[in-house]
Structure formats: structure tokens, C-alpha cells
Design a protein around this motif. Structure first.
Motif, mmCIF file in Angstrom:
data_model
loop_
_atom_site.group_PDB
_atom_site.id
_atom_site.type_symbol
_atom_site.label_atom_id
_atom_site.label_comp_id
_atom_site.label_asym_id
_atom_site.label_seq_id
_atom_site.Cartn_x
_atom_site.Cartn_y
_atom_site.Cartn_z
ATOM 1 N N VAL A 1 -7.363 1.840 -0.374
ATOM 2 C CA VAL A 1 -7.447 1.480 1.044
ATOM 3 C C VAL A 1 -8.883 1.577 1.559
ATOM 4 O O VAL A 1 -9.342 0.710 2.305
ATOM 5 C CB VAL A 1 -6.477 2.348 1.882
ATOM 6 N N TYR B 1 0.827 -1.220 0.000
ATOM 7 C CA TYR B 1 0.000 0.000 0.000
ATOM 8 C C TYR B 1 0.854 1.260 0.000
ATOM 9 O O TYR B 1 0.673 2.160 0.814
ATOM 10 C CB TYR B 1 -0.994 -0.018 1.164
ATOM 11 N N ARG C 1 -0.023 -0.697 5.606
ATOM 12 C CA ARG C 1 -1.277 -1.208 6.166
ATOM 13 C C ARG C 1 -1.211 -2.706 6.458
ATOM 14 O O ARG C 1 -1.930 -3.510 5.880
ATOM 15 C CB ARG C 1 -2.434 -0.907 5.203
ATOM 16 N N ASP D 1 -4.835 5.762 -1.434
ATOM 17 C CA ASP D 1 -5.886 6.216 -0.517
ATOM 18 C C ASP D 1 -7.259 5.730 -0.964
ATOM 19 O O ASP D 1 -8.085 5.334 -0.135
ATOM 20 C CB ASP D 1 -5.873 7.737 -0.389
ATOM 21 N N GLU E 1 -10.462 -1.807 3.099
ATOM 22 C CA GLU E 1 -10.908 -1.897 4.498
ATOM 23 C C GLU E 1 -12.263 -2.584 4.605
ATOM 24 O O GLU E 1 -12.521 -3.312 5.565
ATOM 25 C CB GLU E 1 -10.986 -0.494 5.112
ATOM 26 N N LEU F 1 -4.356 -4.775 6.831
ATOM 27 C CA LEU F 1 -5.095 -5.270 5.672
ATOM 28 C C LEU F 1 -4.444 -6.524 5.088
ATOM 29 O O LEU F 1 -5.049 -7.204 4.262
ATOM 30 C CB LEU F 1 -5.180 -4.184 4.591
#
Length: 180
Positions: free
Chosen positions: A24, A15, A75, A21, A28, A78
Motif C-alpha cells: 500500500v 488489498y 483501499r 501494508d 499510494e 487505490l
């Protein structure tokens, strides 16, 4: 009836790229249902669970190196829920389609797979191109919409419509895609 394979595409991601952005936000929402789907598939002997992941330009990268880079990325939350089990195939890829430059076609044929379930990211890129390559190879295709992450929502919706209409993909949800 032939076997079914759940193919997890590009979820080991650091990421740290353009449009991250936007990706993500979608990832999520996708990770929890995808992690549950992977868990259910892993527990079943009649489902092949296969990971195919971009090597991010490192043609010497192993499963462990790709995994570690993703876990060390921005991240890890994730990535951790979707780490590939050691007893399942992991194929590094170089471009958008999970078939391009990999042994996926051979593996699916060897395991007598007739239906592929595609999950992962990015809907309007790698998932779409993998679906097209699966279709031209005569696989039945399922896409659980709650298990594919996107960058651009409008393009993802268009990609899902294209897969459904042009590739006869069944657009479903994670709770139903292992049935039948």
C-alpha cells in the motif's frame, strides 16, 4: 514500426493479503502517475490499453466481479482511479505472468504490437515475470518506474536492474514512456 501497448497489471486489488501494508505504501505513490498515464494512453488511438488482473483464485470471476471485489476492498481509493474503461480489453490471469493462461499473446499479435509498456504491481513479482515472458516473445519492453508498485524496495530495485540488463527493458518515467 509496430504498435505499442500499455499493460496494466493487477491494479484491481482488494488489498487484503499478506504484505499489504508494504504494498500500500508503494501503491499510494504509484496510483496518481499511473492514472495519468492510463488517461493519456486511452486518449490515443495508436496505443493499445490492456488490463490484466489476477482472478484471486476465482476461475469464474468476470471483469465486473473482479472490479467490484477490488472496489469493496480495504483501499478503494487505490482502485477507483484505475478502473478499466469498458472499451478496452480486460484479461483475468491466474498466476504471476500476464501471459500465463491468458490470451494476451494472441491479442498483442493480432494488434501488431511490438512494444509493451508494463505498469502495475508487484514490480518484483508479476511485473518481472510478465517482462520475462514479453522478452522471450521478442517484444520491446518499457517500464515506467513511477508506475510500478512493490512490496520490498530492494527486490524491486533488483528486478528493475534485471529487466534492464537481462531483458533489454527501457526503464523510464511515465511522462516519457509514450514517446517514440
Amino acid at each position: 514500426m509496430g504498435a505499442t501497448a500499455l499493460i496494466v497489471v493487477d491494479m484491481l486489488n482488494p488489498y487484503d493479503h499478506e504484505d499489504v501494508d508494504l504494498l500500500v505504501k508503494s501503491a499510494e505513490r504509484v496510483v496518481p502517475p499511473l492514472a495519468r498515464l492510463v488517461g493519456r494512453a486511452h486518449a490515443r488511438e495508436d496505443i493499445e490499453l490492456i488490463y490484466v488482473n489476477d482472478n484471486h483464485g476465482d476461475f469464474t470471476a468476470s471483469r465486473e466481479e473482479i472490479t467490484q471485489r477490488a472496489r469493496a476492498g480495504k483501499r478503494p481509493d487505490l482502485v477507483e482511479p484505475l478502473l478499466p474503461p469498458r472499451d478496452r480489453p480486460f484479461l483475468p490471469k491466474v498466476r504471476h505472468s500476464a501471459f500465463f493462461g491468458t490470451s494476451l499473446e494472441y491479442l498483442l499479435h493480432h494488434r501488431e504490437v511490438e512494444t509493451v509498456i508494463l505498469a502495475g504491481q508487484v514490480t518484483e513479482q508479476c511485473v518481472l515475470y510478465t517482462a520475462l515472458d514479453a522478452y522471450v516473445r521478442h517484444y520491446s519492453i518499457k517500464i515506467p518506474r513511477d508506475c510500478v508498485a512493490h512490496i520490498q524496495p530492494d527486490l524491486a530495485d533488483a528486478a528493475l536492474r534485471m529487466m534492464e540488463r537481462n531483458m533489454r527493458a527501457v526503464i523510464t518515467v511515465s511522462g516519457e514512456c509514450l514517446d517514440g
